[in-house]
Scaffold this motif. Sequence first.
Motif, short mmCIF file in Angstrom:
data_model
loop_
_atom_site.label_atom_id
_atom_site.label_comp_id
_atom_site.label_asym_id
_atom_site.label_seq_id
_atom_site.Cartn_x
_atom_site.Cartn_y
_atom_site.Cartn_z
N UNK A 233 0.84 -1.19 0.00
CA UNK A 233 0.00 0.00 0.00
C UNK A 233 0.88 1.24 0.00
N UNK A 234 0.24 2.39 -0.06
CA UNK A 234 0.94 3.67 0.06
C UNK A 234 0.57 4.27 1.40
N UNK A 235 1.58 4.53 2.19
CA UNK A 235 1.38 5.07 3.53
C UNK A 235 1.56 6.58 3.51
N UNK A 236 0.61 7.30 4.12
CA UNK A 236 0.71 8.75 4.21
C UNK A 236 1.11 9.16 5.62
N UNK A 237 2.03 10.11 5.69
CA UNK A 237 2.37 10.75 6.96
C UNK A 237 2.39 12.25 6.74
N UNK B 207 4.67 7.09 0.96
CA UNK B 207 5.73 6.11 0.85
C UNK B 207 5.13 4.73 0.60
N UNK B 208 5.62 4.06 -0.42
CA UNK B 208 5.23 2.68 -0.67
C UNK B 208 5.79 1.81 0.45
N UNK B 209 4.94 0.95 1.04
CA UNK B 209 5.36 0.07 2.13
C UNK B 209 4.83 -1.33 1.89
#
Length: 852
Positions: A731-735, A754-756
């Motif tokens: 998934x793509x993680x947002x911060x 960021x791809x995780x």
Amino acid sequence: MKKKKSKYSVKKIVQLGILNLITVCACAQNNTQDFNFDWNFKLENSSQSNWKNVNLPHDWSVGFSFDSIKGEGATGYLLGGIGWYKKDFKVKPSKNETTYILFDGVYNNSTLWLNDKKLGEHPYGYSPFFYDLSAYLNNNSNQIKVKVDHSRYVDSRWYTGSGIYRNVKLVTKNNLHIPIWGTYITTPQVSLQESKVHLEVKVKNNFDKDETFDIITTILDGKGQKVAEQSTKGKVSSKKETKFNIDTTVKNPKLWDVVSPSMYTAQFKIVQNGKTVDENQTKFGIRTIKFDANTGFYLNGQNMKIKGVCLHHDAGLVGAAVPEGVWRRRFEKLKEAGVNAIRISHNPGSDEFISLCDEMGIMVQDEFFDEWDNPKDKRKNMKEQSVDAITRGYGEHFQEWAERDLKNTMLAHRNHPSIIQWSIGNEIEWTYERNAKATGFFDNMDWSGNYFWSLPPNSIETIKENLRSLPREKYDIGETAKKLAKWTKEMDTTRYVIANCILPSSSYESGYADALDMIGYSYRRVVYDYGHKNYPKLPIMGTENVAQWHEWKAIMERPFISGTYLWTGIDYLGEANKQWPKKGIDSGILDYAGFEKPSYHMMKSLWNDAPELYIATQRLEKSIYKINEQTGEPVEKKKNGWETALWVWHDVNEHWEYQSGDKTIVEIYSNCDEVELFLNDKSLGKKRLIDFDDRIYKWAVPFQAGKLTARGTKSGKTISSERVTPTEAYRVQLTTDKTSLSADGYDVAHIVAQVVDKDNNPVKTVNPTITFSIDGNVKILGVDNGAVDNVQDFQSNTITTSKGRCLLIVQSKKGAKVDATVQIEKVVLENNKINFTEKTNFTSKIKLTSKN
């Protein structure tokens, strides 16, 4: 330091040592209106024929697509043009009031009209200026119109931006008032027991009769408590301006420094018959500075090294119109690396930029000019090779405007406690042929080799003789330097006058260095000893150096070198001629998006006392190292290559993702005395920092998927860091750096995607195209992935990632309650297929709300 009462000359003060200062920051003037909102803008001779609504600061060039055909690498392949701004506003002018409009910077060649009356022109893009609007204001409805002519869009060697890219204020005052930039505060004496405070206050009388009044000056500490007060009688003749000198004392002052940048506030009130007719509040800090030719730099009596970086005025996806919050995030990262100073290269910074340095405890070198009498070649980075209309720059205006631009900048900036140096010029020498030829260096200069590592080829006597015998030009570098230094010292004698000298061996003899209080070297660490031995009275520092260990090592070994400004703190647009799709310079320790680079962690390990540890990796065949056949240990392919490494850090990765059995080199940047490396909990051995001349721990490691762990010890403290091999991208993680924004139209949030994998380990080798969607009251400023070869549009909501990540910046809207959700609308790989496991839920959502 009050110049006219000093019994010493400026040069004598510098030789004696200490310069004492109490300084003012940006003024909060009576009836000062934020004039940034509700403008209209259009480009001349473009498809955009209609006016569109914009808020300031505004940079229209950053909104263009990168253009490899019409654009030039010198200015980052972004075009310029001619832009028009207009603003309708209502006022009820009074005959008892004076109204000014204050521009902190317009790039460039601006012309202003009020109600179709032309008020003036201002060519320089970096100096502040203002106009008195009073005589031309209508009762009620008025219109300001500004033309910005940046059709010469390659008029610089780096990206400039286009438009009204800094703040604008409308200032309305009583006709009896403290004018814009009308205060100047110094301290002739500073100690921890008390500080003598000297305030120069100008009062302007625009009435038709003489005016008498009282000036009430109050000094408040950081908690708002009164620490001093003074009352002064005054009289100013009609249509005149008078300067008043006020002296007071602050007991037990808290000094401004890089650790605790304590500030005070000076309140000035002009009072007539018990009524305040004008008021001015000014923040300031108390501190001392000293540069010694033998022992280096002192702040408040403490000897320290300047750990500085050079910064251009652009900030990646926002171009030159940089919100304060963008600079704040970047400054915080630089301070974490140990940075304590910024050289604003190569032109004056914004007042907002310097005010933030005041607040955060970052020292500043404010630089005036990159061109003097003669133009530079915008494409070849040196003396102009040919005349080209689109590259005509500030050299066209220098003779007429230099004094006004320098003095206006100093009037606006001279009271910031962060400023410790005024730089009158950057790498000017090569634009004066006589000066350049005298060195014997210039015609033989090799940017990859001899310039950096060779001593001057001509002796001092030969340089002197060449300067005597070579034909004189229309302008002389020494005479111009002395003129600029004279203007500087007319405005302020509390800082050191410096310049960034690229050919110091000739500058010492041409009269250039004679104009300076100290000299800066541009990439010339090899002549530190030469300069100190042959010209021992002039303090030296590096003012432009590469971010490599060898640069800092040379400084640490020499007490007489005050420090450095690395080139650069952050990657910047421009100086990329014929390097498409490379759009700029990637020598920064932070990239265009403000992401940390390996060189950042090297400098962090050098510039901090606390234990630091960072892991980088690379395949053996791509590494700068090879395996020693006798020892099995990594060694440099080019022996002692680290001693001559230049701008860009060598190629390494920030991941542990390779093919099984790949031979890799693991590098660790650390200030720990000893580091032990583990692969999947198996020790690969301990090593000591003292055994690595290049300060890079190295192991040869056959790749195995899993966890790479480094554990270091320093002064009894143990720290660790790790790299984990991720599984499939999931998934793509947002911060985000913040979840609440002020509804002021300025506040920003930085959202990183960021791809995780399933365990939230970053995946750095998958680079999908991401489309963001926003539901709510925030504005998208743009996207970037930080890569130097990224030429995707900045002002978009779609971006292909680099290292599996990208940055989105959003900004609040004025007066609109922030209630917004940021999420991923779409994730697409190059084959246009979404292959992440979660096909309908790519990311956690980011919720943004209003600050209370």
